[in-house]
Design a protein around this motif. Sequence first.
Motif, PDB file in Angstrom:
ATOM      1  N   GLY A   1      31.924  35.168  32.291  1.00  0.00           N
ATOM      2  CA  GLY A   1      30.788  35.088  33.193  1.00  0.00           C
ATOM      3  C   GLY A   1      29.640  35.967  32.743  1.00  0.00           C
ATOM      4  O   GLY A   1      29.706  36.614  31.686  1.00  0.00           O
ATOM      5  N   TYR A   2      28.619  35.992  33.568  1.00  0.00           N
ATOM      6  CA  TYR A   2      27.391  36.746  33.289  1.00  0.00           C
ATOM      7  C   TYR A   2      26.904  37.381  34.588  1.00  0.00           C
ATOM      8  O   TYR A   2      27.188  36.885  35.673  1.00  0.00           O
ATOM      9  N   TYR A   3      26.168  38.462  34.459  1.00  0.00           N
ATOM     10  CA  TYR A   3      25.459  39.018  35.613  1.00  0.00           C
ATOM     11  C   TYR A   3      24.206  39.705  35.117  1.00  0.00           C
ATOM     12  O   TYR A   3      24.066  40.010  33.935  1.00  0.00           O
TER      13      TYR A   3
ATOM     14  N   LEU B   1      31.119  37.570  40.626  1.00  0.00           N
ATOM     15  CA  LEU B   1      32.060  37.354  39.524  1.00  0.00           C
ATOM     16  C   LEU B   1      33.432  37.940  39.869  1.00  0.00           C
ATOM     17  O   LEU B   1      34.468  37.303  39.668  1.00  0.00           O
TER      18      LEU B   1
ATOM     19  N   GLU C   1      25.446  39.751  41.377  1.00  0.00           N
ATOM     20  CA  GLU C   1      26.104  38.757  40.529  1.00  0.00           C
ATOM     21  C   GLU C   1      27.450  39.257  40.018  1.00  0.00           C
ATOM     22  O   GLU C   1      28.381  38.468  39.847  1.00  0.00           O
TER      23      GLU C   1
END
Length: 129
Positions: free
Chosen positions: A63-65, A123, A119
Amino acid sequence: MQVAALCLDPKTKKVLLITSRGTGRWIIPKGWPMSGRSASGAALLEAWEEAGVRGTAKEKPIGYYGYNKGQGHGLTIPINVQVHLIRVNKMDSEFPEANERSRKWFTPAEAAKLVDEDELKKLLRNFRP
């Protein structure tokens, strides 16, 4: 862009949070990409330098944040962080930032309540070890 390590204890299914050096907030290990290393390799090295983690890194990001990195004088820059899963097999007691940070294991749901970045919270809430 930065790379980060979501460190997982495969036995307990808990994730590792560390404190930031500046504010003492709970975060995951992260840093800048490194020449000559893959993104997952850089995340694994950050996990060792900041938390004493030894393990294996998953190459594909989980994932990303995003967050705003303070630059002093009230200035910030937006940073996108690519997160790699690290399956922990050993924790060193001596590592480069041992005297600068605390580290603690949490369930993903507990960890989601402790980090500041929305975010990253999402996640962690959606993470299924």
